[in-house]
Design an enzyme around this catalytic site. Structure first.
Site, PDB file in Angstrom:
ATOM      1  N   HIS A 185      83.480  81.328  21.211  1.00 51.06           N
ATOM      2  CA  HIS A 185      84.102  79.990  21.182  1.00 51.06           C
ATOM      3  C   HIS A 185      85.637  80.317  21.358  1.00 51.06           C
ATOM      4  O   HIS A 185      86.642  79.432  21.900  1.00 51.06           O
ATOM      5  CB  HIS A 185      84.062  79.182  19.872  1.00 51.06           C
ATOM      6  CG  HIS A 185      82.778  78.593  19.669  1.00 51.06           C
ATOM      7  ND1 HIS A 185      82.398  77.300  20.042  1.00 51.06           N
ATOM      8  CD2 HIS A 185      81.699  79.028  19.283  1.00 51.06           C
ATOM      9  CE1 HIS A 185      81.252  77.081  19.699  1.00 51.06           C
ATOM     10  NE2 HIS A 185      80.601  78.311  19.207  1.00 51.06           N
TER      11      HIS A 185
ATOM     12  N   ASP B  32      93.738  79.117  23.846  1.00 50.15           N
ATOM     13  CA  ASP B  32      92.554  78.410  23.194  1.00 50.15           C
ATOM     14  C   ASP B  32      91.422  78.330  24.113  1.00 50.15           C
ATOM     15  O   ASP B  32      91.320  78.587  25.123  1.00 50.15           O
ATOM     16  CB  ASP B  32      93.096  76.908  23.305  1.00 50.15           C
ATOM     17  CG  ASP B  32      92.537  76.252  21.871  1.00 50.15           C
ATOM     18  OD1 ASP B  32      91.658  76.654  21.403  1.00 50.15           O
ATOM     19  OD2 ASP B  32      93.256  75.288  21.494  1.00 50.15           O
TER      20      ASP B  32
END
Ligand code: GDG
Length: 458
Positions: free
Chosen positions: A154, A362
């Site tokens: 992720h 991110d």
């Protein structure tokens, strides 16, 4: 009958209050009515041995393990969040390599494997999530597990030489070859992975995103995680969100609202964002007494020093901006170090004219997608998005910024605040289409289809 899906992640979306993370949100939405088994840490820290807790929620079985204090400190706080998280977010300066956390990380992965194996059926399909559990498949294989196993990262995959700073990098990355499929959020991540395995592990590329090494064949792929657009739209029209929307639009009726929402984390670029906002007020003074930034920074990993330091820095910056730039009837920054209930969040998104989603790095960033889904298409807000969020590869119609460039970010915020209605509508429509096409159900299906298409593990 299709095989049972077994999902393994550090935390489960089991309705507990506390700091939400994107992984639990995405997986909670990804499990559809077909059910399955979800295995992970219970979130509890216990003294001594811990039992396995099994609970049935509809067609979904939740199986959780507690952690001892020592395991929690070394596996979770230590290696996962004190070594892997900073390095994978390009922050070598914050990584604590010397504290010996690796033993705890290995131990907990072994324990997870031993407990999980006892729950598995021969035709299960196993999907393991995120950096806490990288070596889990190799532990499962060592226990004789032959099921198909996929892994999804992720968070970003750092460049080769940055990853190589981790003393155990070769062991970690070699263990990925026990999976059948490894999925990433973005093309940039896949590129880093591809370079790393060839240069550091001597892997050989075998056609389309396939690598052989250690006698194994590993398929890699890009599967950008999405949100449940329908569910978020429904929440936006729910009572809690409407109440929130009305409360905020009433309280700020004379202001133009900017919004930031995230866990308080150094990867999210909060100090840089506040400095850009301050620059906006300086360079474009027409925004004074008007532009107001609501910054929700929900508590996260507070036991780690780097997070405590960031909190102090933010409090000091907000105080400085409000003290020096504010007025008796205008507070430029509303900083809230609290968790906002999920049902209310869409109301806040909808009340904002501009969302500032400006992480320094991110994996994806779900807040960007949630903001788009919660807008009123007739009068939508504008997304200012960091080019260093994985989401930037998809959300091209956002205003993309370099969060390290204070001046240019301030200019983009100015553009967002004053963007004409037809341009806002046009951009929003395109963005909404994109997040609909690649929603969380698409993500789950495309990953599982690719996993099913891999060669069975020898
Ligand atoms: C990781 C990766 C990747 C945040 N504050 C509150 C709150 N949230 C919710 C948001 C969103 C989730 O938490 C955060 O997801 P993100 O994706 O933005 O960020 P991470 O937690 O860092 O997630 C990330 C993600 O995994 C999924 O793959 O996108 O790159 O780092 O859903 O809404 N929710 C509530 N109150 C808050 O105060 N209710």
């Amino acid at each position: 009958m299709s095989p049972r899906l077994v999902v393994v992640s550090n935390r489960l979306a089991d309705g507990r209050p506390g700091a939400p993370g994107g992984v639990a949100v995405a997986l909670g939405d990804a499990f559809d009515d077909s059910g399955g088994l979800w295995f992970g840490w219970s979130g509890n820290i216990v003294e001594g041995d811990s039992a396995l807790h099994v609970q049935q929620v509809g067609r979904l079985t939740l199986a959780t393990l507690d952690l001892t204090r020592q395991d929690h400190d070394s596996y979770y706080l230590g290696y996962s969040n004190g070594v892997l998280w900073p390095v994978f977010h390009y922050r070598l300066d914050l990584a604590d390599f010397d504290a010996g956390f690796i033993e705890g990380y290995r131990r907990v992965n072994q324990r997870f494997a031993r407990q999980l194996v006892s729950l598995l059926r021969p035709d299960d399909v196993i999907w393991i999530h995120d950096y806490h559990l990288i070596p889990l498949a190799s532990q499962l294989r060592a226990l004789g597990c032959q099921q198909r196993i996929g892994f999804f990262l992720h968070i970003p995959m750092p460049p080769q030489l940055m990853l190589a700073a981790i003393p155990q990098h070769a062991w970690l990355m070699e263990s990925l070859f026990s999976y059948d499929l490894v999925g990433f959020q973005s093309q940039a991540d896949l590129l880093h992975f591809s370079r790393y395995v060839q240069a550091e592990l001597g892997a050989v590329a075998q056609g389309e995103q396939r690598y052989s090494a250690f006698g194994q064949l590993l398929q890699a792929g890009v599967f950008p995680v999405g949100i449940d657009v329908e569910a978020l739209t429904a929440l936006t029209h729910g009572k809690e969100a409407r109440d929130m929307y009305e409360r905020i639009t009433r309280a700020y009726s004379r202001r133009r609202l900017l919004l930031g929402v995230e866990r308080l984390d150094y990867s999210k670029g909060l100090p840089q964002r506040l400095r850009a906002f301050r620059q906006l007020l300086k360079k474009h003074p027409e925004n004074r007494n008007s532009a107001t930034l609501i910054q929700v920074a929900s508590p996260s990993r507070e036991a780690l020093e780097s997070y405590a330091d960031l909190r102090l820095e933010l409090e000091s910056l907000c105080g400085a901006i409000n003290g020096e730039d504010g007025d008796l009837d205008w507070t430029p920054v509303r900083y809230i170090h609290r968790h906002v209930p999920r049902k209310r969040l869409p109301g806040l998104y909808r009340a904002a004219r501009v969302a500032l989603v400006t992480p320094l790095r991110d994996g994806m960033n779900l807040v960007a997608k949630e903001f788009i889904a919660a807008q009123n298409p007739a009068d939508p807000g504008v997304l200012v998005l960091s080019r260093f969020a994985g989401a930037a590869e998809q959300l091209k119609e956002a205003l993309l910024v370099n969060p390290y460039d204070t001046e240019a970010t301030a200019d983009s915020i100015q553009q967002a605040l004053h963007m004409p209605l037809d341009e806002r509508q046009g951009r929003h429509q395109m963005l909404l289409e994109r997040i609909r096409r690649h929603d969380v159900h698409w993500w789950r299906q495309s990953f599982l289809q690719a996993l099913a298409a891999t060669q069975p593990h020898p």
